[in-house]
Design an enzyme around this catalytic site. Sequence first.
Site, short mmCIF file in Angstrom:
data_model
loop_
_atom_site.label_atom_id
_atom_site.label_comp_id
_atom_site.label_asym_id
_atom_site.label_seq_id
_atom_site.Cartn_x
_atom_site.Cartn_y
_atom_site.Cartn_z
CG HIS A 58 -49.52 -43.84 -13.93
ND1 HIS A 58 -49.01 -44.34 -12.75
CD2 HIS A 58 -49.57 -44.89 -14.78
CE1 HIS A 58 -48.78 -45.63 -12.88
NE2 HIS A 58 -49.10 -45.99 -14.11
CG HIS A 107 -51.78 -51.40 -9.87
ND1 HIS A 107 -52.85 -52.21 -10.12
CD2 HIS A 107 -51.61 -50.66 -11.01
CE1 HIS A 107 -53.31 -52.00 -11.35
NE2 HIS A 107 -52.56 -51.06 -11.90
#
Length: 752
Positions: A58, A107
């Site tokens: 990420h 998200h």
Amino acid sequence: MSRTPLDTVEHAAATPDVELPWAELGLKKDEYERVVEILGRRPTGAELAMYSVMWSEHCSYKSSKVHLRQFGEKAPQSDALLVGIGENAGVVDVGQGYAVTFKVESHNHPSYVEPYQGAATGVGGIVRDIIAMGARPVAVVDPLRFGAADHPDTKRVLPGVVAGIGGYGNCLGLPNIGGEVVFDACYQGNPLVNAGAIGVMRHEDIHLAKASGAGNKVILYGARTGGDGIGGASILASETFDDAKPSKRPAVQVGDPFQEKLLIECTLEAFAEKLVVGIQDLGAAGLSCATSELASNGSGGMRVTLDDVPLRDSTLSPEEILMSESQERMCAVVEPEKVDRFLAICEKWDVIATVIGEVTDGDRLEIYWHGGKIVDVDPRTVAHDGPVYERPYARPEWQDALQADDANKLPRPSSSEELRDQVLKLVASPNQASKSWITSQYDHFVQGNTVLAQPEDSGMIRIDAESGLGVAIATDGNGRYAKLDPYAGAQLALSEAYRNVATTGAKPLAVSDCLNFGSPEDPAVMWQFAEAIRGLADACQQLGTPVTGGNVSLYNQTGEVAIHPTPVVAVLGVIDDVARRTPVAFQEEGQLLYLLGDTREEFGGSAWSQVVHDHLGGLPPQVDLERERLLGEILISASRDGMIDAAHDLSDGGLIQAVVESALLGGKGARLVVPDGLDAFTFLFSESAGRAVVAVPRSEELRFNDMCGARGLPVTRIGVVDGDSVEVQGEFTLPLAELRKAHEETIPALLA
């Protein structure tokens, strides 16, 4: 993870054989060995925590970086680009001294684990990226994807996600002006919750994430640091979901929008008084990210004392403090003589602020806890020098068979009655039906500057009341197209977003993207990713719209089953005067309907093939980027010069979907005539790209036709705005009341 005695740098050097839980923190064995090589010793527990989150997929983009370079290598020349890839968000010049910053993030995994908080903190995080650039946030957008609309888990996840986005954005006073809601079984167990934000500032107010000036103070301000979100970047965002694994709920952050609102106002006041040298929001990887990025991007090192970090939970270990992703926190670098004023502004806004360290004249990031040095690293090795993988990729064996399963050969309606029934079925299908049940939970018009919002082709915000200067934003993506051909699918996503901005009268300027894919450890997924990047970079080059930044979200799959490759593209455009905008809704009866662009038999990945036949196969529509650019220029000119009163892009569902939406929004029907050379079915349902339908006042018909002819754009008169039904001559008539019922009742029936 804390041990006794304290695992200081000195202790780590003296105890090389201590085994650390690197695998539990998401590191591979060779990655851990590389950390040892960099440091010349084993890492401390705190150093291991930092490397594990910052070297996660990420944060480090370790599987995608080799492909993402194309966005820089192929970037078109752009006078508008002020800040590009590498900062918190891109910044573009929109004229009159104004700069606009915008970005899209994901998200996804947190929103499946805890829908409300996952989605809410997604909004909070992207808004802080905008603040960190020096801008006041003015709007948000939310491209969303869920599993099948009638699946029980969708009913669990979607309401929480929508409530989280609405609750957080509404509390911040930010209008939600755009986005998408798409349903597909491939997103079952792995929804895509992408969030975007726009901010406005003057050119001179741009701020960057860097720590410079030895002796300058590092101030942490905002919410207290708690145990929420620990390991979010390495655990939730960098792994494949597996229902057999233990609960990941503790890794989801908890948001407080009222704290964020105070943080916004506090930060903007500090900016206005020129108190800030450098700034970084605390999002993924928390303090590990903020300290290492500020230090590595500046001209010195940094010394931080963790004991000074305000805690919500006094039992947190130093490793947990460094990994915490508690929300509503920022880190500022401030000159010593300005610290008191900065702290006074924070106190005025009831924001907790503490000096936790200072910039040093060395090149090391040193962090202390209880008097012991627990981190001593070159910050670049943490923030920028993580592993880079050239993962194997290969065109999947099934791709040829998928493309050979031609949607153009599916059974078509054999009568006018069947054609009529399929139109009704299309407009009532979950993906084509009205999303007002969802979007009505968002405030579109707070602040009073919203000009266009859902369900318009793009959202539009006025940024200067006197001149009418405004910006438009559209987000688009089609995982079905990208599954059939990821190169073309990415280009089609950009083309549609570009077209959606142009139909409103705004000139497309720049791009942000959110690239949602499965596991990079699967060569088929990496092939999809590589092809999509190549397609998007090539298309941005041709359309003259540079990529300013964005986000990569990998490991979007449950077990072995990956989502469709889903590149979501946001295009930002500028309009000189929002009063000249063009809406989707039909405005006046008697206006002439024109179809711009060529219509071909293109049904691969189409809404019709999905709704009527539950089919995915063949090739997606062809992409002609030069034609797309020409169409955009004509739409912008026609809007500016008052030649059109309504415009709608043609994409999912084809012409009939666009006409029905414009008719229902305007409360005015349409009579359509099938053009020569086309059959009614292809005319209505084809999803050929590079097309739009416009409503032209009769007084402008000649001028409009002359302009299109002079520029070489195919234009076909297809009907007139008229009556209270949608009629296709010689085929069927559908009353608006019947269409409205079909279009508006689907989503509430499934989800309410």
